[in-house]
Design a protein around this motif. Structure first.
Motif, PDB file in Angstrom:
ATOM      1  N   GLY A  77       1.278  -1.240  -0.166  1.00 15.21           N
ATOM      2  CA  GLY A  77       0.380  -0.223  -0.030  1.00 15.21           C
ATOM      3  C   GLY A  77       1.019   0.917   0.292  1.00 15.21           C
ATOM      4  O   GLY A  77       0.722   2.111  -0.472  1.00 15.21           O
ATOM      5  N   ILE A  78       2.040   1.463   0.972  1.00 15.88           N
ATOM      6  CA  ILE A  78       2.881   2.493   0.857  1.00 15.88           C
ATOM      7  C   ILE A  78       3.160   2.661  -1.026  1.00 15.88           C
ATOM      8  O   ILE A  78       3.752   3.653  -1.054  1.00 15.88           O
ATOM      9  N   LEU A  79       4.274   1.443  -1.097  1.00 25.76           N
ATOM     10  CA  LEU A  79       4.252   1.765  -2.687  1.00 25.76           C
ATOM     11  C   LEU A  79       3.386   1.696  -3.863  1.00 25.76           C
ATOM     12  O   LEU A  79       3.825   3.168  -3.897  1.00 25.76           O
ATOM     13  N   GLY A  80       2.215   1.539  -3.210  1.00 29.12           N
ATOM     14  CA  GLY A  80       0.924   2.174  -4.666  1.00 29.12           C
ATOM     15  C   GLY A  80       0.912   3.391  -4.062  1.00 29.12           C
ATOM     16  O   GLY A  80       1.201   5.030  -5.030  1.00 29.12           O
ATOM     17  N   VAL A  81       0.510   3.213  -2.672  1.00 31.17           N
ATOM     18  CA  VAL A  81       0.892   5.431  -2.278  1.00 31.17           C
ATOM     19  C   VAL A  81       1.849   6.512  -2.454  1.00 31.17           C
ATOM     20  O   VAL A  81       1.433   7.386  -3.952  1.00 31.17           O
ATOM     21  N   SER A  82       2.950   5.835  -2.641  1.00 27.94           N
ATOM     22  CA  SER A  82       4.286   6.660  -3.643  1.00 27.94           C
ATOM     23  C   SER A  82       4.166   6.629  -4.236  1.00 27.94           C
ATOM     24  O   SER A  82       5.296   8.010  -5.251  1.00 27.94           O
ATOM     25  N   GLY A  83       3.356   6.151  -5.630  1.00 19.09           N
ATOM     26  CA  GLY A  83       3.557   6.454  -6.897  1.00 19.09           C
ATOM     27  C   GLY A  83       4.045   5.446  -7.928  1.00 19.09           C
ATOM     28  O   GLY A  83       4.006   5.746  -9.285  1.00 19.09           O
ATOM     29  N   LEU A  84       4.749   4.042  -6.748  1.00 17.08           N
ATOM     30  CA  LEU A  84       5.364   3.850  -7.599  1.00 17.08           C
ATOM     31  C   LEU A  84       4.899   3.006  -8.997  1.00 17.08           C
ATOM     32  O   LEU A  84       3.553   2.426  -7.974  1.00 17.08           O
ATOM     33  N   ILE A  85       5.020   2.918  -9.949  1.00 12.94           N
ATOM     34  CA  ILE A  85       3.770   1.693 -11.126  1.00 12.94           C
ATOM     35  C   ILE A  85       5.398   0.751 -11.808  1.00 12.94           C
ATOM     36  O   ILE A  85       5.883   0.562 -11.615  1.00 12.94           O
ATOM     37  N   VAL A  86       3.956   0.004 -10.985  1.00 12.06           N
ATOM     38  CA  VAL A  86       4.652  -1.055 -11.431  1.00 12.06           C
ATOM     39  C   VAL A  86       3.241  -2.393 -12.275  1.00 12.06           C
ATOM     40  O   VAL A  86       2.216  -2.520 -12.141  1.00 12.06           O
ATOM     41  N   PRO A  87       4.817  -2.407 -13.571  1.00 12.06           N
ATOM     42  CA  PRO A  87       3.233  -3.016 -14.328  1.00 12.06           C
ATOM     43  C   PRO A  87       2.748  -4.066 -14.124  1.00 12.06           C
ATOM     44  O   PRO A  87       3.645  -5.077 -14.112  1.00 12.06           O
ATOM     45  N   GLY A  88       2.113  -4.764 -14.309  1.00 13.41           N
ATOM     46  CA  GLY A  88       0.688  -5.626 -14.543  1.00 13.41           C
ATOM     47  C   GLY A  88       0.827  -6.274 -12.676  1.00 13.41           C
ATOM     48  O   GLY A  88       0.378  -6.925 -12.636  1.00 13.41           O
ATOM     49  N   VAL A  89      -0.006  -5.258 -12.387  1.00 11.71           N
ATOM     50  CA  VAL A  89      -0.120  -5.480 -10.595  1.00 11.71           C
ATOM     51  C   VAL A  89      -1.770  -6.439 -10.709  1.00 11.71           C
ATOM     52  O   VAL A  89      -1.631  -7.386  -9.854  1.00 11.71           O
ATOM     53  N   GLU A  90      -2.046  -5.368 -12.052  1.00 13.66           N
ATOM     54  CA  GLU A  90      -3.808  -6.176 -11.530  1.00 13.66           C
ATOM     55  C   GLU A  90      -4.307  -7.795 -12.498  1.00 13.66           C
ATOM     56  O   GLU A  90      -4.249  -8.935 -12.130  1.00 13.66           O
ATOM     57  N   LEU A  91      -2.714  -7.502 -13.623  1.00 14.25           N
ATOM     58  CA  LEU A  91      -2.844  -9.080 -13.546  1.00 14.25           C
ATOM     59  C   LEU A  91      -1.941 -10.194 -12.187  1.00 14.25           C
ATOM     60  O   LEU A  91      -2.280 -11.278 -12.487  1.00 14.25           O
ATOM     61  N   CYS A  92      -1.109  -9.567 -12.148  1.00 14.42           N
ATOM     62  CA  CYS A  92      -0.696 -10.728 -10.543  1.00 14.42           C
ATOM     63  C   CYS A  92      -1.958 -11.007  -9.622  1.00 14.42           C
ATOM     64  O   CYS A  92      -1.800 -11.495  -8.731  1.00 14.42           O
ATOM     65  N   ILE A  93      -2.566  -9.605  -9.158  1.00 14.15           N
ATOM     66  CA  ILE A  93      -3.540 -10.375  -8.524  1.00 14.15           C
ATOM     67  C   ILE A  93      -4.964 -11.088  -8.976  1.00 14.15           C
ATOM     68  O   ILE A  93      -4.938 -12.073  -8.177  1.00 14.15           O
ATOM     69  N   ALA A  94      -4.761 -11.307 -10.750  1.00 10.97           N
ATOM     70  CA  ALA A  94      -5.857 -12.109 -11.305  1.00 10.97           C
ATOM     71  C   ALA A  94      -5.286 -13.505 -11.086  1.00 10.97           C
ATOM     72  O   ALA A  94      -5.947 -14.251 -10.278  1.00 10.97           O
ATOM     73  N   PHE A  95      -3.504 -13.416 -10.944  1.00 12.76           N
ATOM     74  CA  PHE A  95      -3.293 -14.105 -10.851  1.00 12.76           C
ATOM     75  C   PHE A  95      -3.235 -15.817  -9.553  1.00 12.76           C
ATOM     76  O   PHE A  95      -2.770 -16.326  -9.140  1.00 12.76           O
ATOM     77  N   SER A  96      -3.178 -14.653  -8.607  1.00 15.63           N
ATOM     78  CA  SER A  96      -3.290 -14.648  -6.996  1.00 15.63           C
ATOM     79  C   SER A  96      -4.672 -15.135  -6.513  1.00 15.63           C
ATOM     80  O   SER A  96      -4.194 -16.847  -6.073  1.00 15.63           O
ATOM     81  N   VAL A  97      -5.045 -15.118  -7.309  1.00 15.62           N
ATOM     82  CA  VAL A  97      -6.739 -16.112  -6.944  1.00 15.62           C
ATOM     83  C   VAL A  97      -6.278 -17.094  -7.558  1.00 15.62           C
ATOM     84  O   VAL A  97      -6.325 -18.535  -6.392  1.00 15.62           O
ATOM     85  N   VAL A  98      -6.071 -17.294  -8.762  1.00 19.67           N
ATOM     86  CA  VAL A  98      -6.110 -18.597  -9.334  1.00 19.67           C
ATOM     87  C   VAL A  98      -5.420 -19.515  -8.200  1.00 19.67           C
ATOM     88  O   VAL A  98      -4.905 -20.492  -8.323  1.00 19.67           O
ATOM     89  N   ALA A  99      -3.071 -19.240  -8.478  1.00 20.05           N
ATOM     90  CA  ALA A  99      -2.847 -19.443  -7.302  1.00 20.05           C
ATOM     91  C   ALA A  99      -3.654 -20.100  -5.568  1.00 20.05           C
ATOM     92  O   ALA A  99      -2.832 -20.597  -5.547  1.00 20.05           O
TER      93      ALA A  99
END
Length: 192
Positions: A77-99
């Protein structure tokens, strides 16, 4: 305009992935923080699954998994608020559901250390999504407090489900069914 050209656009609008992070209800810090994990099916399924897994593993895992998830979610959350852009966050979240579905399917047949490590990695991405979607003009402390409380309640719900499932004589089948449902849900996010 032909109907066949309109149909794919409508399907995209109504896909579960499109509703994973719709902007969420509430426009104040604490309220938005509380509602964020509750209004995204991806967050709901992973956070409840963490609680179920914690109950299935038992012992120190009962608290280690949820607390590790919350701690690393705050870091994300701190990384997200700080403006760090990591491509594919939503994809990683979708993968986390599968995993998480696969982990439930396999339940305690997987090493405790691997499960905790995966849970912690997933938590960072879920936290990043929370942080990136913090409403403007919101105090981070209020918002973070809200999503930490909400996540804790979802973990406890999962733990209650896990304890209940363990008490049933067909618990192995129920856990596999729950794992399959969660994995298929995650798969629908990935295909959207």
């Amino acid at each position: 305009m032909k109907i066949k050209n309109l149909l794919p656009g409508l399907l995209i609008l109504f896909s579960p992935f499109a509703f994973a992070h719709p902007g969420h209800w509430g426009n104040h810090g604490f309220e938005s923080g509380i509602l964020h994990p509750l209004t995204g099916v991806d967050h709901l399924s992973v956070m409840i699954s963490v609680g179920v897994l914690a109950a299935l593993f038992g012992g120190r895992s009962r608290w280690q998994m949820p607390l590790s998830f919350i701690a690393l979610m705050i870091v994300g959350g701190i990384l997200g608020v700080s403006g760090l852009i990591v491509p594919g966050v939503e994809l990683c979240i979708a993968f986390s559901v599968v995993a998480m579905g696969v982990l439930l399917w396999r339940s305690v047949q997987i090493s405790h250390q691997w499960v905790v490590a995966l849970v912690m990695i997933f938590a960072v991405f879920h936290g990043m999504a929370h942080g990136e979607e913090m409403p403007l003009n919101t105090q981070a402390l209020e918002y973070f407090s809200g999503f930490v409380i909400s996540t804790s309640l979802l973990h406890m719900t999962g733990m209650a489900i896990g304890v209940t499932v363990l008490r049933l004589s067909v618990s192995g089948r129920l856990v596999k069914l729950l794992g399959a449902v969660v994995a298929l849900l995650g798969g629908s996010f990935l295909l959207s």
